[in-house]
Scaffold this motif. Sequence first.
Motif, PDB file in Angstrom:
ATOM      1  N   UNK A   1      56.481 -25.837  59.548  1.00 28.09           N
ATOM      2  CA  UNK A   1      55.465 -27.007  61.136  1.00 28.09           C
ATOM      3  C   UNK A   1      53.931 -26.154  60.186  1.00 28.09           C
ATOM      4  N   UNK A   2      53.011 -26.882  60.537  1.00 25.76           N
ATOM      5  CA  UNK A   2      51.860 -26.441  60.734  1.00 25.76           C
ATOM      6  C   UNK A   2      50.661 -27.177  61.680  1.00 25.76           C
ATOM      7  N   UNK A   3      49.869 -26.269  61.244  1.00 26.80           N
ATOM      8  CA  UNK A   3      48.608 -27.591  62.656  1.00 26.80           C
ATOM      9  C   UNK A   3      47.499 -27.007  62.038  1.00 26.80           C
ATOM     10  N   UNK A   4      46.942 -27.515  60.960  1.00 29.55           N
ATOM     11  CA  UNK A   4      45.783 -27.454  59.967  1.00 29.55           C
ATOM     12  C   UNK A   4      45.751 -25.888  59.388  1.00 29.55           C
ATOM     13  N   UNK A   5      46.839 -26.424  58.906  1.00 27.87           N
ATOM     14  CA  UNK A   5      47.188 -24.671  57.688  1.00 27.87           C
ATOM     15  C   UNK A   5      48.184 -23.975  58.499  1.00 27.87           C
ATOM     16  N   UNK A   6      47.757 -23.732  59.817  1.00 30.83           N
ATOM     17  CA  UNK A   6      47.947 -22.411  60.666  1.00 30.83           C
ATOM     18  C   UNK A   6      49.970 -22.976  60.915  1.00 30.83           C
ATOM     19  N   UNK A   7      50.370 -21.927  60.795  1.00 30.25           N
ATOM     20  CA  UNK A   7      52.050 -21.812  61.092  1.00 30.25           C
ATOM     21  C   UNK A   7      52.317 -22.885  62.592  1.00 30.25           C
ATOM     22  N   UNK A   8      53.314 -23.540  63.605  1.00 29.89           N
ATOM     23  CA  UNK A   8      53.570 -23.346  64.452  1.00 29.89           C
ATOM     24  C   UNK A   8      54.713 -23.680  64.807  1.00 29.89           C
ATOM     25  N   UNK A   9      55.021 -22.715  65.978  1.00 30.90           N
ATOM     26  CA  UNK A   9      56.261 -22.143  66.848  1.00 30.90           C
ATOM     27  C   UNK A   9      56.475 -22.734  67.932  1.00 30.90           C
ATOM     28  N   UNK A  10      57.462 -22.899  68.522  1.00 33.57           N
ATOM     29  CA  UNK A  10      57.204 -23.005  70.077  1.00 33.57           C
ATOM     30  C   UNK A  10      57.577 -21.314  70.482  1.00 33.57           C
TER      31      UNK A  10
END
Length: 268
Positions: free
Chosen positions: A138-147
Amino acid sequence: MLPDFTELSLNLAGLCRTTAQFIRQEATRFDRSKVEHKGVHDLVSYVDQETERRLVAGLRQLLPAAGFITEEGTVGPDSQTEEFTWIIDPLDGTTNFVHGLPVYSISVALLHRHELVVGVVHEVNRDESFRAVRGGGAFCNDEPLHVTDVPDLNSSLIATGFPYKDFGKLADYLQLLGAFMSRSHGVRRLGSAAVDLAYVAAGRCEAYFEFNLNSYDVAAGILLVREAGGQVTQFLEDGDPLFGREVVASNGRVHVEVQETIREFWRV
């Protein structure tokens, strides 16, 4: 042959970003007298409907063979297929939009044979594009997302949604709300289920719960949370949250504690 889901997610994110520009433009000149009511407190506007039409037209170009589940009914239910189905909420947070409160989003997900494979939530005012691909992160504006790795409810920030049309469980909900208020860093109600789920995936809160939801409210967000390393279930069990009308999403580490708190006050 299956499409390249990563490429499809990028194209979908681009479509949502372009469509969000239309929503922002209309927000500057929106006339509340044009609001319609699907229910007593269930609002819809021409912006919802036109946004959905634009999304459907774009999605038909991206994947011509896919069917649709849409909130505003611009495509009939007979459009669903066994292979691929787009699930669309064109403006999640319509009440916020109508009142000028800047928390609302576009939510689009793709089902392949009953499995979520692509999801995008575009938060309109922050211009944040949250996207996920099954097995691809998962990504936000191409930056990886982590909980987050917060280990307990006491150190968590909780998101929720308030009931607005079915008040049969209001007493249970208010008790549950009080319990979470006293056992956590606080409870937030943003007004867009898709944004709530995206924020769990992004680590901005540790958990989210809500009931009386539809598939188009949560489809993309469910995939975001799972691909960011989190967990998504129904309130009291691990049933299908996509069509189950209720959702608990978390960083995974506080999930059992959240479910146990719900179990104390929620009558089935």
